[in-house]
Design a protein around this motif. Structure first.
Motif, PDB file in Angstrom:
ATOM      1  N   LEU A  42       0.824  -1.200   0.000  1.00 39.02           N
ATOM      2  CA  LEU A  42       0.000   0.000   0.000  1.00 39.02           C
ATOM      3  C   LEU A  42       0.859   1.251   0.000  1.00 39.02           C
ATOM      4  CD1 LEU A  42      -3.029   0.705   0.038  1.00 39.02           C
ATOM      5  CD2 LEU A  42      -2.879   0.843   2.531  1.00 39.02           C
ATOM      6  N   ARG A  43       0.376   2.285  -0.693  1.00 35.77           N
ATOM      7  CA  ARG A  43       1.076   3.566  -0.787  1.00 35.77           C
ATOM      8  C   ARG A  43       0.117   4.699  -0.452  1.00 35.77           C
ATOM      9  NH1 ARG A  43       4.524   0.387  -1.035  1.00 35.77           N
ATOM     10  NH2 ARG A  43       6.344   0.261  -2.414  1.00 35.77           N
ATOM     11  N   SER A  44       0.683   5.757   0.101  1.00 37.01           N
ATOM     12  CA  SER A  44      -0.054   6.998   0.328  1.00 37.01           C
ATOM     13  C   SER A  44       0.701   8.108  -0.392  1.00 37.01           C
ATOM     14  CB  SER A  44      -0.181   7.301   1.825  1.00 37.01           C
ATOM     15  OG  SER A  44      -0.786   8.554   2.032  1.00 37.01           O
ATOM     16  N   PHE A  45       0.189   8.499  -1.550  1.00 40.50           N
ATOM     17  CA  PHE A  45       0.851   9.464  -2.428  1.00 40.50           C
ATOM     18  C   PHE A  45       2.285   9.036  -2.733  1.00 40.50           C
ATOM     19  CE2 PHE A  45      -2.706  11.961  -1.081  1.00 40.50           C
ATOM     20  CZ  PHE A  45      -2.998  12.744  -2.183  1.00 40.50           C
ATOM     21  N   GLY A  46       2.408   7.734  -3.014  1.00 47.18           N
ATOM     22  CA  GLY A  46       3.697   7.187  -3.390  1.00 47.18           C
ATOM     23  C   GLY A  46       4.584   6.775  -2.241  1.00 47.18           C
ATOM     24  N   GLU A  47       4.239   7.129  -1.005  1.00 48.03           N
ATOM     25  CA  GLU A  47       5.059   6.789   0.150  1.00 48.03           C
ATOM     26  C   GLU A  47       4.593   5.456   0.741  1.00 48.03           C
ATOM     27  OE1 GLU A  47       7.650   8.413   0.837  1.00 48.03           O
ATOM     28  OE2 GLU A  47       7.269  10.137  -0.463  1.00 48.03           O
ATOM     29  N   PRO A  48       5.509   4.543   1.112  1.00 50.68           N
ATOM     30  CA  PRO A  48       5.121   3.247   1.681  1.00 50.68           C
ATOM     31  C   PRO A  48       4.305   3.413   2.957  1.00 50.68           C
ATOM     32  CG  PRO A  48       7.433   3.240   1.041  1.00 50.68           C
ATOM     33  CD  PRO A  48       6.965   4.663   0.927  1.00 50.68           C
ATOM     34  N   TYR A  49       3.279   2.588   3.081  1.00 48.70           N
ATOM     35  CA  TYR A  49       2.370   2.690   4.222  1.00 48.70           C
ATOM     36  C   TYR A  49       3.020   2.221   5.524  1.00 48.70           C
ATOM     37  CZ  TYR A  49      -2.386   3.032   6.093  1.00 48.70           C
ATOM     38  OH  TYR A  49      -3.511   3.417   6.782  1.00 48.70           O
ATOM     39  N   LEU A  50       4.042   1.367   5.438  1.00 51.51           N
ATOM     40  CA  LEU A  50       4.716   0.863   6.637  1.00 51.51           C
ATOM     41  C   LEU A  50       6.000   1.622   6.950  1.00 51.51           C
ATOM     42  CD1 LEU A  50       4.298  -3.009   6.219  1.00 51.51           C
ATOM     43  CD2 LEU A  50       2.948  -1.440   7.614  1.00 51.51           C
ATOM     44  N   SER A  51       6.283   2.698   6.236  1.00 53.97           N
ATOM     45  CA  SER A  51       7.461   3.491   6.557  1.00 53.97           C
ATOM     46  C   SER A  51       7.256   4.164   7.921  1.00 53.97           C
ATOM     47  CB  SER A  51       7.674   4.563   5.476  1.00 53.97           C
ATOM     48  OG  SER A  51       6.582   5.471   5.457  1.00 53.97           O
ATOM     49  N   PRO A  52       8.307   4.353   8.704  1.00 48.92           N
ATOM     50  CA  PRO A  52       9.737   4.158   8.405  1.00 48.92           C
ATOM     51  C   PRO A  52      10.286   2.794   8.803  1.00 48.92           C
ATOM     52  CG  PRO A  52       9.496   5.354  10.439  1.00 48.92           C
ATOM     53  CD  PRO A  52       8.103   5.064   9.963  1.00 48.92           C
ATOM     54  N   VAL A  53       9.392   1.819   9.061  1.00 52.68           N
ATOM     55  CA  VAL A  53       9.881   0.478   9.393  1.00 52.68           C
ATOM     56  C   VAL A  53      10.397  -0.207   8.149  1.00 52.68           C
ATOM     57  CG1 VAL A  53       9.205  -1.769  10.312  1.00 52.68           C
ATOM     58  CG2 VAL A  53       8.340   0.319  11.375  1.00 52.68           C
ATOM     59  N   THR A  54       9.623  -0.129   7.080  1.00 54.99           N
ATOM     60  CA  THR A  54      10.050  -0.632   5.786  1.00 54.99           C
ATOM     61  C   THR A  54       9.545   0.315   4.704  1.00 54.99           C
ATOM     62  OG1 THR A  54       9.871  -2.421   4.179  1.00 54.99           O
ATOM     63  CG2 THR A  54       8.080  -2.220   5.766  1.00 54.99           C
ATOM     64  N   PRO A  55      10.457   1.002   3.994  1.00 54.96           N
ATOM     65  CA  PRO A  55      11.920   0.987   4.137  1.00 54.96           C
ATOM     66  C   PRO A  55      12.375   1.637   5.446  1.00 54.96           C
ATOM     67  CG  PRO A  55      11.260   2.677   2.600  1.00 54.96           C
ATOM     68  CD  PRO A  55      10.022   1.921   2.921  1.00 54.96           C
ATOM     69  N   LEU A  56      13.499   1.182   5.947  1.00 55.76           N
ATOM     70  CA  LEU A  56      13.969   1.584   7.260  1.00 55.76           C
ATOM     71  C   LEU A  56      14.514   3.005   7.244  1.00 55.76           C
ATOM     72  CD1 LEU A  56      14.517   0.697  10.171  1.00 55.76           C
ATOM     73  CD2 LEU A  56      16.768  -0.091   9.434  1.00 55.76           C
ATOM     74  N   ASP A  57      14.053   3.802   8.205  1.00 57.43           N
ATOM     75  CA  ASP A  57      14.552   5.163   8.409  1.00 57.43           C
ATOM     76  C   ASP A  57      14.683   5.363   9.918  1.00 57.43           C
ATOM     77  OD1 ASP A  57      15.285   7.797   8.329  1.00 57.43           O
ATOM     78  OD2 ASP A  57      13.307   8.555   7.763  1.00 57.43           O
ATOM     79  N   ARG A  58      15.890   5.180  10.433  1.00 57.70           N
ATOM     80  CA  ARG A  58      16.095   5.215  11.881  1.00 57.70           C
ATOM     81  C   ARG A  58      15.768   6.577  12.478  1.00 57.70           C
ATOM     82  NH1 ARG A  58      18.850   0.731  13.621  1.00 57.70           N
ATOM     83  NH2 ARG A  58      19.842  -0.538  11.997  1.00 57.70           N
TER      84      ARG A  58
END
Length: 593
Positions: A533-549
């Motif tokens: 799933l995406r929200s305006f192109g951004e992953p719905y599970l971010s920042p877990v995946t893709p990882l962004d500490r």
């Protein structure tokens, strides 16, 4: 169809009054106006009349193609596109006839004919109820009719000496006491201004109109949002007026980088919509994508922000919301500071926020106002009850039906004795009680507030007790359903809680047919869907995946404010710094000897 630009006022009048098709009139040659001979004892300045105005009354309607009521031609679908580039007539009479033809019948629209202090004919048009009529006399009519202002005496003498003509530029600069004034030349612009609540002033001899903003603001007062109540935090909320909503954002972000772009959506509703973002923080590609999606909307009316949400979201077939809504200005400002955008809509207090992720749906507005230790405890509690709201009924059905060995012996005897007297299997009992609980919750929302909550609580108690006494369902089923309902109430976002409640039913069916294996299959399907799933192109599970500490501060834990130093990478890639190193405790604690 391609429409040639109409430059003559006569062509405008012919298109408005003729019953022929717009394309036939556009291809015909413009006809000159005929002037009537002045009658004895009348004013020598005879008003021009349209040849098409009299012929329209004699035309055989059986041969014409009509679309509206009483043989009228609709504006938005037929004459509006044809007159999109038509200019305003220089004759006041023609302009009045054109406006009446486009707007009539409309008994709430006022056409006021008067003369300037120079004797010049003028027309003032406005909507009674949308315009502030109390200010019309003092700010518009009196200065133009009398011109008894000492400061304007030299200007009045100069105008009187020059052919008794006052142009609209001089009217706007000297004689009107209105702050927001601008001139328009197109007929469609004047018509839109009238229907938005502005006043339109036309004068003889000038092919233009003056738009004066004296709109009547009958708004609901700023109140605390009923859907996002907090114990600690601001108590104000958006209302149905888009200008009030933008002012609440301006009060919190006093910076020129706060940008507000305006759109008008809806063929008939003409709903004002505002796109709000923080320049220098938001990613330009995100603003461009949201702008393009708004511009692609083609619908007859926008009555609430939910219309826009469904028309611009990435996956319309997903049960999970990809655009969040809020009534709180402080939540909208926090979203802007993270590099996201906010969409405001006239007529609703709910603002849209995008993009969003799964973890933001479990965050409350109060999380950043209380101490971080208390907030983290409550956030983990929400995660626990989220899993209970989704999995508790299905786990009970799977264990009772297929995996009785997983239960303690004493508890198994108690549940077996309760199930012995019921005629239905566990899956039917759970589905029956869940549907009943959802019906009671819906009834409590639709009933008046004074009795809604009482009816839902008392109804649940009475129906549950009666069902157990009658042997329709077992007592453990009532406890499971009650715990599930309470767990669903702990989810802060209403639209996300509805998604969890809806997904509970297919998991119950899978548990009743395949047991724990069916539950794992359902959970795996949900995880795969969320990962895609995406929200305006951004992953719905971010920042877990893709990882962004750096952006983990808004997921499982809420760190103290002095540790929130950067914005999420997905939302803001140019300006990620939120706070400096000087905010850390080591810089403010006293030094020990």
């Amino acid at each position: 169809m391609p429409v040639r630009r109409l430059r003559t006022p006569r062509k405008l009048h012919e298109l408005l009054y003729s019953r022929e098709k717009p394309q036939e009139l556009l291809n015909s040659k413009p006809r000159l106006a005929k002037k009537t001979a002045p009658a004895a004892g009348t004013d020598s300045q005879a008003e021009p009349v349209s040849e098409w105005g009299t012929q329209a009354q004699k035309t055989d309607t059986s041969k014409s193609q009509t679309y509206g009521v009483d043989g009228s031609v609709p504006w938005e679908t037929e004459r509006g596109p044809a007159l999109k580039d038509a200019e305003i007539a220089s004759e006041v009479t023609l302009t009045e006839q054109a406006l009446r033809q486009a707007l009539s019948p409309a008994n709430d629209i006022i056409f006021h004919r008067f003369r300037f202090f120079t004797g010049q004919n003028a027309l003032l048009v406005y909507v009674d109820g949308l315009s502030n009529t109390e200010l019309v006399d003092d700010n518009i009519l009196q200065p133009l009719i009398t011109a008894n202002v000492s400061a304007h005496s030299s200007v009045v003498a100069q105008v009187t000496a020059q052919s008794n003509f006052v142009n609209l530029d001089l009217v706007a600069q000297t004689y009107t006491h209105v702050a927001d004034v601008h001139k328009v030349h197109l007929f469609s612009e004047a018509l839109t201004a009238i229907l938005q609540g502005d006043l339109v002033l036309c004068t003889e001899g000038e092919p233009a109109a003056l738009v004066l903003s004296l709109r009547l603001r009958a708004d609901r007062t700023i109140e605390e949002p009923g859907t996002e109540a907090v114990i600690r935090g601001p108590k104000d909320g958006f209302n149905e007026n888009i200008r009030t909503s933008t002012s609440l954002l301006r009060r919190r972000l006093r910076t020129p980088d706060l940008k507000i772009e305006g759109f008008t959506l809806g063929t008939y509703s003409k709903t004002p919509v505002a796109l709000v973002y923080l320049n220098g923080v938001v990613t330009p590609s995100l603003v461009s994508e949201v702008r393009q999606r708004l511009q692609r909307i083609e619908v007859d009316g926008i009555l609430e922000s939910g219309y826009i949400e469904e028309l611009i979201e990435d996956n319309p077939f997903s049960p999970f919301p990809q655009i969040q809504n809020t009534e709180r200005p402080d939540v909208a400002v926090s979203v802007l500071l993270e590099g996201r955008v906010v969409i405001l809509t006239e007529g609703t207090p709910f603002a849209l926020m995008a993009p969003i992720n799964l973890w933001g749906a479990l965050s409350s507005a109060e999380d950043y106002y209380e101490r971080y230790m208390i907030t983290n405890f409550l956030r983990w509690l929400r995660f626990l009850f989220l899993f209970l709201a989704l999995l508790l009924p299905s786990l009970y059905v799977a264990i009772i039906t297929f995996h009785q060995e997983l239960m303690p012996t004493q508890l198994l005897y108690t549940v077996a004795a309760a199930q012995e007297v019921t005629p239905f299997p566990a899956v039917v009992e759970v589905v029956l009680m869940e549907v009943t609980f959802e019906a009671l919750r819906e009834a409590g929302l639709r009933l008046p507030k004074a009795i809604g909550s009482t009816i839902s609580i008392v109804g649940a108690l009475v129906i549950g007790e009666a069902a157990v006494q009658a042997g329709i369902v077992s007592a453990p089923i009532v406890v499971i359903v009650a715990l599930t309902g309470i767990a669903s109430f702990t989810i802060p976002r209403y639209n996300f809680a509805i998604s969890i409640r809806m997904l509970r039913f297919p998991l119950i069916i899978l548990a009743g047919t395949l047991g724990v294996f069916g539950i794992f299959v359902g959970i795996l399907a949900i995880i795969i869907h969320l990962a895609d799933l995406r929200s305006f192109g951004e992953p719905y599970l971010s920042p877990v995946t893709p990882l962004d500490r750096a952006a983990w501060n808004g997921t499982l834990v809420r760190p103290p404010h002095w540790l929130i130093l950067q914005r999420p990478l997905q939302n803001s890639k140019r300006n990620r710094v939120r706070a400096g190193e000087a905010t850390r405790p080591k810089h403010r604690l006293p030094q020990r000897n």
